[in-house]
Motif scaffolding. Sequence first.
Motif, PDB file in Angstrom:
ATOM      1  N   GLU A 171       0.833  -1.209   0.000  1.00  0.00           N
ATOM      2  CA  GLU A 171       0.000   0.000   0.000  1.00  0.00           C
ATOM      3  C   GLU A 171       0.865   1.255   0.000  1.00  0.00           C
ATOM      4  O   GLU A 171       0.589   2.211  -0.733  1.00  0.00           O
ATOM      5  N   ARG A 172       1.924   1.258   0.789  1.00  0.00           N
ATOM      6  CA  ARG A 172       2.809   2.427   0.868  1.00  0.00           C
ATOM      7  C   ARG A 172       3.500   2.670  -0.477  1.00  0.00           C
ATOM      8  O   ARG A 172       3.554   3.799  -0.967  1.00  0.00           O
ATOM      9  N   VAL A 173       4.021   1.608  -1.091  1.00  0.00           N
ATOM     10  CA  VAL A 173       4.694   1.754  -2.379  1.00  0.00           C
ATOM     11  C   VAL A 173       3.698   2.185  -3.455  1.00  0.00           C
ATOM     12  O   VAL A 173       4.003   3.029  -4.298  1.00  0.00           O
ATOM     13  N   SER A 174       2.498   1.639  -3.413  1.00  0.00           N
ATOM     14  CA  SER A 174       1.471   2.028  -4.385  1.00  0.00           C
ATOM     15  C   SER A 174       1.135   3.507  -4.255  1.00  0.00           C
ATOM     16  O   SER A 174       0.974   4.207  -5.259  1.00  0.00           O
ATOM     17  N   GLU A 175       1.025   3.995  -3.031  1.00  0.00           N
ATOM     18  CA  GLU A 175       0.752   5.417  -2.818  1.00  0.00           C
ATOM     19  C   GLU A 175       1.902   6.271  -3.336  1.00  0.00           C
ATOM     20  O   GLU A 175       1.675   7.305  -3.972  1.00  0.00           O
ATOM     21  N   GLN A 176       3.146   5.844  -3.082  1.00  0.00           N
ATOM     22  CA  GLN A 176       4.307   6.601  -3.571  1.00  0.00           C
ATOM     23  C   GLN A 176       4.323   6.644  -5.098  1.00  0.00           C
ATOM     24  O   GLN A 176       4.571   7.694  -5.688  1.00  0.00           O
ATOM     25  N   LEU A 177       4.038   5.496  -5.738  1.00  0.00           N
ATOM     26  CA  LEU A 177       4.009   5.471  -7.194  1.00  0.00           C
ATOM     27  C   LEU A 177       2.893   6.353  -7.741  1.00  0.00           C
ATOM     28  O   LEU A 177       3.085   7.048  -8.738  1.00  0.00           O
TER      29      LEU A 177
ATOM     30  N   ASP B  42       1.686   9.012  -6.310  1.00  0.00           N
ATOM     31  CA  ASP B  42       2.128  10.400  -6.128  1.00  0.00           C
ATOM     32  C   ASP B  42       3.153  10.781  -7.195  1.00  0.00           C
ATOM     33  O   ASP B  42       3.099  11.884  -7.743  1.00  0.00           O
ATOM     34  N   GLU B  43       4.097   9.883  -7.492  1.00  0.00           N
ATOM     35  CA  GLU B  43       5.104  10.160  -8.511  1.00  0.00           C
ATOM     36  C   GLU B  43       4.463  10.319  -9.879  1.00  0.00           C
ATOM     37  O   GLU B  43       4.831  11.192 -10.647  1.00  0.00           O
ATOM     38  N   ARG B  44       3.505   9.456 -10.198  1.00  0.00           N
ATOM     39  CA  ARG B  44       2.819   9.561 -11.488  1.00  0.00           C
ATOM     40  C   ARG B  44       2.045  10.870 -11.582  1.00  0.00           C
ATOM     41  O   ARG B  44       2.022  11.502 -12.630  1.00  0.00           O
TER      42      ARG B  44
ATOM     43  N   SER C  81       2.744  13.663 -10.048  1.00  0.00           N
ATOM     44  CA  SER C  81       3.659  14.790 -10.180  1.00  0.00           C
ATOM     45  C   SER C  81       4.357  14.785 -11.534  1.00  0.00           C
ATOM     46  O   SER C  81       4.780  15.827 -12.016  1.00  0.00           O
TER      47      SER C  81
END
Length: 123
Positions: free
Chosen positions: A46-52, A54-56, A58
Amino acid sequence: MLQPQLLERITARRAELDEFEEQLAKRLAEVRAEWDELAVGERVFERVSEQLADERASAAPAPGQVGGRAVLLTPHRVSDVGAFSPLCGRPPGGSWPGRSARCRESTSPCGPSWNHCVGGWSG
């Protein structure tokens, strides 16, 4: 005589059940440990999915306006210096195969260019 045999069978069954209980307790501990590992893995996912996400978000092209019209702004890309570009000269390592000898070299903002031919392609 029946009583001692019955007591012996009861005692043997108790020993079997005790052994089975130990096996089940060990298996239950393994299952609980695996549940814990899965919970940790799920949180990491879940944490990595949220980071990805957010990156997408931005990295997505930003909307803007040019001349009063809505446009999509994209980041400028810098091309590789050694890469071939039909707008910026000959391919790396030489001239175009089959190109007429009447081609003259000229200079463009991208560097030397062989795409300004006097007579076109030879055939």
